[in-house]
Design a protein around this motif. Structure first.
Motif, PDB file in Angstrom:
ATOM      1  N   ASP B 108       0.780  -1.217   0.115  1.00 44.67           N
ATOM      2  CA  ASP B 108       0.039   0.009   0.203  1.00 44.67           C
ATOM      3  C   ASP B 108       0.687   1.322  -0.037  1.00 44.67           C
ATOM      4  O   ASP B 108       2.189   1.207   0.214  1.00 44.67           O
ATOM      5  N   GLN B 109       0.176   2.324  -0.062  1.00 45.41           N
ATOM      6  CA  GLN B 109       0.918   3.573  -0.301  1.00 45.41           C
ATOM      7  C   GLN B 109       1.542   4.215   0.921  1.00 45.41           C
ATOM      8  O   GLN B 109       2.374   5.162   0.835  1.00 45.41           O
ATOM      9  N   LYS B 156      -4.678   1.604  -1.405  1.00 49.49           N
ATOM     10  CA  LYS B 156      -4.491   2.626  -0.649  1.00 49.49           C
ATOM     11  C   LYS B 156      -4.152   2.023   0.848  1.00 49.49           C
ATOM     12  O   LYS B 156      -3.246   2.668   1.512  1.00 49.49           O
ATOM     13  N   SER B 157      -4.560   0.942   1.271  1.00 48.15           N
ATOM     14  CA  SER B 157      -4.288   0.389   2.542  1.00 48.15           C
ATOM     15  C   SER B 157      -4.611  -1.317   2.112  1.00 48.15           C
ATOM     16  O   SER B 157      -5.699  -1.534   1.808  1.00 48.15           O
ATOM     17  N   CYS B 158      -3.469  -2.245   2.589  1.00 46.49           N
ATOM     18  CA  CYS B 158      -3.513  -3.461   2.783  1.00 46.49           C
ATOM     19  C   CYS B 158      -4.799  -3.867   3.620  1.00 46.49           C
ATOM     20  O   CYS B 158      -4.812  -3.211   4.772  1.00 46.49           O
ATOM     21  N   ASN B 159      -5.605  -4.930   3.220  1.00 49.39           N
ATOM     22  CA  ASN B 159      -6.683  -5.461   4.160  1.00 49.39           C
ATOM     23  C   ASN B 159      -6.124  -6.708   4.472  1.00 49.39           C
ATOM     24  O   ASN B 159      -6.910  -7.617   5.244  1.00 49.39           O
ATOM     25  N   LEU B 160      -5.074  -7.336   3.879  1.00 55.00           N
ATOM     26  CA  LEU B 160      -4.561  -8.678   4.355  1.00 55.00           C
ATOM     27  C   LEU B 160      -3.617  -8.494   5.513  1.00 55.00           C
ATOM     28  O   LEU B 160      -3.080  -7.344   5.814  1.00 55.00           O
ATOM     29  N   PRO B 161      -3.463  -9.465   6.327  1.00 53.84           N
ATOM     30  CA  PRO B 161      -2.569  -9.191   7.598  1.00 53.84           C
ATOM     31  C   PRO B 161      -1.222  -9.007   7.125  1.00 53.84           C
ATOM     32  O   PRO B 161      -0.653  -9.431   6.087  1.00 53.84           O
ATOM     33  N   LEU B 162      -0.324  -7.827   7.715  1.00 57.14           N
ATOM     34  CA  LEU B 162       0.799  -7.286   7.150  1.00 57.14           C
ATOM     35  C   LEU B 162       2.022  -8.188   7.519  1.00 57.14           C
ATOM     36  O   LEU B 162       2.112  -8.762   8.733  1.00 57.14           O
ATOM     37  N   THR B 163       2.990  -8.091   6.533  1.00 58.86           N
ATOM     38  CA  THR B 163       4.115  -8.888   6.755  1.00 58.86           C
ATOM     39  C   THR B 163       5.196  -7.697   7.417  1.00 58.86           C
ATOM     40  O   THR B 163       5.985  -8.208   8.473  1.00 58.86           O
ATOM     41  N   GLY B 164       4.965  -6.401   7.530  1.00 58.84           N
ATOM     42  CA  GLY B 164       5.867  -5.220   7.738  1.00 58.84           C
ATOM     43  C   GLY B 164       5.065  -3.969   7.731  1.00 58.84           C
ATOM     44  O   GLY B 164       4.265  -3.962   6.554  1.00 58.84           O
ATOM     45  N   LEU B 186       5.538   6.938  -5.666  1.00 58.09           N
ATOM     46  CA  LEU B 186       6.177   7.954  -6.942  1.00 58.09           C
ATOM     47  C   LEU B 186       6.005   6.936  -8.185  1.00 58.09           C
ATOM     48  O   LEU B 186       6.919   5.898  -8.132  1.00 58.09           O
ATOM     49  N   LEU B 187       5.529   7.095  -9.154  1.00 59.78           N
ATOM     50  CA  LEU B 187       5.578   6.375 -10.356  1.00 59.78           C
ATOM     51  C   LEU B 187       6.838   6.835 -11.057  1.00 59.78           C
ATOM     52  O   LEU B 187       6.819   7.873 -11.704  1.00 59.78           O
ATOM     53  N   GLU B 188       7.874   6.011 -11.263  1.00 56.77           N
ATOM     54  CA  GLU B 188       9.126   6.090 -11.686  1.00 56.77           C
ATOM     55  C   GLU B 188       9.437   5.916 -13.037  1.00 56.77           C
ATOM     56  O   GLU B 188       9.983   6.604 -13.793  1.00 56.77           O
ATOM     57  N   GLU B 189       9.011   4.580 -13.405  1.00 58.88           N
ATOM     58  CA  GLU B 189       9.225   3.986 -14.774  1.00 58.88           C
ATOM     59  C   GLU B 189       7.865   3.175 -15.225  1.00 58.88           C
ATOM     60  O   GLU B 189       7.263   2.401 -14.240  1.00 58.88           O
ATOM     61  N   ILE B 190       7.838   3.069 -16.668  1.00 56.57           N
ATOM     62  CA  ILE B 190       6.771   2.088 -16.969  1.00 56.57           C
ATOM     63  C   ILE B 190       7.355   1.245 -18.098  1.00 56.57           C
ATOM     64  O   ILE B 190       8.429   1.643 -18.877  1.00 56.57           O
ATOM     65  N   LYS B 202      -4.754   0.033 -13.066  1.00 58.52           N
ATOM     66  CA  LYS B 202      -4.559  -1.203 -12.473  1.00 58.52           C
ATOM     67  C   LYS B 202      -4.165  -0.842 -11.284  1.00 58.52           C
ATOM     68  O   LYS B 202      -3.773  -2.046 -10.327  1.00 58.52           O
ATOM     69  N   THR B 203      -4.211   0.221 -10.672  1.00 59.42           N
ATOM     70  CA  THR B 203      -3.687   0.810  -9.398  1.00 59.42           C
ATOM     71  C   THR B 203      -4.543   1.367  -8.470  1.00 59.42           C
ATOM     72  O   THR B 203      -5.003   2.407  -9.088  1.00 59.42           O
ATOM     73  N   GLU B 204      -4.949   0.658  -7.492  1.00 62.54           N
ATOM     74  CA  GLU B 204      -5.994   1.268  -6.558  1.00 62.54           C
ATOM     75  C   GLU B 204      -5.199   2.554  -5.696  1.00 62.54           C
ATOM     76  O   GLU B 204      -5.877   3.710  -5.693  1.00 62.54           O
ATOM     77  N   ALA B 205      -4.059   2.310  -5.442  1.00 58.27           N
ATOM     78  CA  ALA B 205      -3.319   3.589  -4.659  1.00 58.27           C
ATOM     79  C   ALA B 205      -3.308   4.579  -5.485  1.00 58.27           C
ATOM     80  O   ALA B 205      -3.199   4.829  -6.803  1.00 58.27           O
ATOM     81  N   GLN B 206      -3.176   5.724  -4.825  1.00 58.48           N
ATOM     82  CA  GLN B 206      -2.639   7.211  -5.528  1.00 58.48           C
ATOM     83  C   GLN B 206      -1.789   7.256  -5.952  1.00 58.48           C
ATOM     84  O   GLN B 206      -0.601   6.671  -5.183  1.00 58.48           O
ATOM     85  N   LEU B 207      -1.235   7.527  -7.416  1.00 58.30           N
ATOM     86  CA  LEU B 207       0.298   7.623  -7.694  1.00 58.30           C
ATOM     87  C   LEU B 207       0.633   8.892  -7.984  1.00 58.30           C
ATOM     88  O   LEU B 207      -0.084   9.837  -8.449  1.00 58.30           O
ATOM     89  N   ILE B 208       2.074   9.160  -7.700  1.00 53.85           N
ATOM     90  CA  ILE B 208       2.412  10.680  -7.915  1.00 53.85           C
ATOM     91  C   ILE B 208       2.998  10.376  -9.293  1.00 53.85           C
ATOM     92  O   ILE B 208       4.024   9.527  -9.591  1.00 53.85           O
ATOM     93  N   ILE B 209       2.392  11.483 -10.222  1.00 56.69           N
ATOM     94  CA  ILE B 209       2.822  11.362 -11.620  1.00 56.69           C
ATOM     95  C   ILE B 209       3.535  12.702 -11.915  1.00 56.69           C
ATOM     96  O   ILE B 209       2.634  13.546 -11.786  1.00 56.69           O
TER      97      ILE B 209
END
Lengths: 219, 224
Positions: B108-109, B156-164, B186-190, B202-209
């Motif tokens: 997530d973001q 935006k926010s993970c809904n599965l149990p976190l690893t970290g 931050l979207l760096e490369e495509i 295909k991304t739910e999180a907000q991307l900085i472009i």
């Protein structure tokens, strides 16, 4: 002192409801012969502390399949479907512990420490119910020591005094578990006379080892 | 140029993140392909959490005492070293591993990662993953951009149990390279085969472009 024993003496050492630490990672460095004896003896209601539950027919796997274990403390159970089935059915209690934390809890249990402080698991379900401490501005989880009645280990070679040498990646949890149990039994492929192992090559000092059983290479 | 699978693209791009001399732990599955695409002159040492550094492919003679962290036959390069699980995780947690590359179910973001369980479905255990993300200097998540059913995995926010929590440095998918920053993702490369619009869709999180987005770097290694 000669710590080498035979199968007859070995069998007398196992009891129901024991807490057992078992070396091995995905079955490698696990005491296959000792597992087969436990299965043969049918001791039950064991608590098992181990890295992972390997597969149904490797490492500690056969003990789980044979339903001899009532509680498991491990870092990974995914490669043995029977462990997951028993956990979901409520037949076996499984406590999942991050692998590095498991290693440190065992080490603490054997090193006279009251616990360890680790950043691992912060912000995850692992921190639930645990005390958090702030040290130099950084947060840590307090993880408590683990000990066992018996440690069942695998080494490559021992001398008759119980000094141990391991091979390759088969060392894993074995040396720390040798510190953390009241009775330490080691399965080895080869036993040599005292004096044949150089002090500098010994990986686990023999003073930690109570019994050695020699069973050659088991594939 | 032939077309490449998602796995090839991801592994190749992740390989480009390695610096000469890095000590690296590669997760099981997709991440292990990374070694195949290391650029010329970049030599890394692989750490295997079951207790050694110098992980190599298995030789022609299988040694039953030498396996990788997935329990599969492995080798060890000259100069490697074996040790116990305490030392292995001291290396991991103590900041002696430069890079860890793991798969992901969700990121997530806020840089949170979920990759170890799906409640009610799959509870394999975390193995060494929680220690790796807590201790490695750089945490790269290498995963396909969306789930098999098309569901977004970068959220935006993970809904599965976190690893970290807040531990991800970089996300590499077959479509994009996304860096976790203080301000967000931050979207760096495509990928040369994707558009910014597709990545956003295909991304739910907000991307900085911001400005022109670079084409995924280092893919010439695919031709090797």
């Amino acid at each position: 002192m000669n710590k080498v024993i035979g199968k007859d003496e070995l069998i007398s050492l196992f009891e129901d409801k024991a807490t057992i630490m078992m070396g091995g990672f995905m079955g490698v460095g696990a005491p296959k012969f000792l597992v087969s004896i436990l299965v043969e003896q049918g001791v039950k209601d064991l608590t098992l502390i181990t890295s992972d539950t390997a597969t149904p027919d490797t490492g500690v796997g056969p003990l789980i399949v044979n339903r001899q274990v009532k509680q498991i403390i491990a870092s990974h159970i995914g490669t043995n479907p029977e462990t997951g089935r028993q956990m979901i059915a409520g037949e076996t209690v499984v406590e999942l512990v991050p692998q590095g934390t498991l290693a440190e809890r065992i080490r603490a249990g054997g090193a006279g420490l009251g616990g360890i402080l680790t950043p691992t698991g912060l912000g995850t379900v692992v921190e639930e119910g645990k005390e958090k401490l702030l040290v130099n501005g950084k947060e840590y989880l307090l993880e408590l020591p683990l000990r066992a009645d018996i440690a069942l280990l695998k080494a490559f070679k021992a001398d008759k005094a119980g000094n141990l040498i391991y091979r390759q990646s088969a060392r894993n949890f074995n040396p720390i578990m040798a510190l953390a149990a009241d009775l330490v039994i080691v399965e080895v492929e080869e036993v040599v006379e005292v004096g044949e192992l150089k002090p500098d090559e010994v990986m686990t000092p023999g003073i930690l080892v109570d019994k050695v059983i020699c069973c050659g290479r088991i594939s | 140029m032939r077309t490449y699978s998602a796995k090839e693209l991801i592994a190749c791009r992740v390989a480009g993140e390695m610096r000469d001399g890095d000590v690296v732990n590669l997760g099981i599955g997709l991440p292990t392909l990374v070694s195949n695409y290391l650029p010329e002159g970049i030599n890394i040492t692989l750490q295997s959490e079951n207790g050694f550094v110098g992980l190599a492919p298995a030789g022609s003679e299988i040694d039953p005492d030498l396996v990788n962290a997935g329990g599969k036959p492995a080798g060890i390069f000259p100069g490697g070293a074996t040790f116990d699980s305490f030392m292995s995780f001291a290396l991991i947690r103590g900041g002696h591993v430069d890079v860890t590359v793991l798969g992901g179910l969700q990121v997530d973001q806020n840089g949170n990662l979920a990759n170890w369980m799906i409640p009610g479905k799959m509870v394999p255990g975390m193995g060494g993953a929680m220690d790796l993300v807590a201790g490695a200097k750089k945490v790269i998540v290498a995963m396909e951009h969306t789930a098999k059913d098309g569901a977004a995995k970068i959220l935006k926010s993970c809904n599965l149990p976190l690893t970290g929590k807040g531990i991800v440095t970089l996300i590499v998918t077959e479509l994009a390279v996304i860096r976790v920053t203080e301000e967000g993702l931050l979207l760096e490369e495509i990928s040369p085969y994707a558009t910014v619009e597709e990545v956003v869709a295909k991304t739910e999180a907000q991307l900085i472009i911001s400005g022109d987005i670079a084409t995924m770097k280092g893919l010439e290694q695919l031709e090797r």
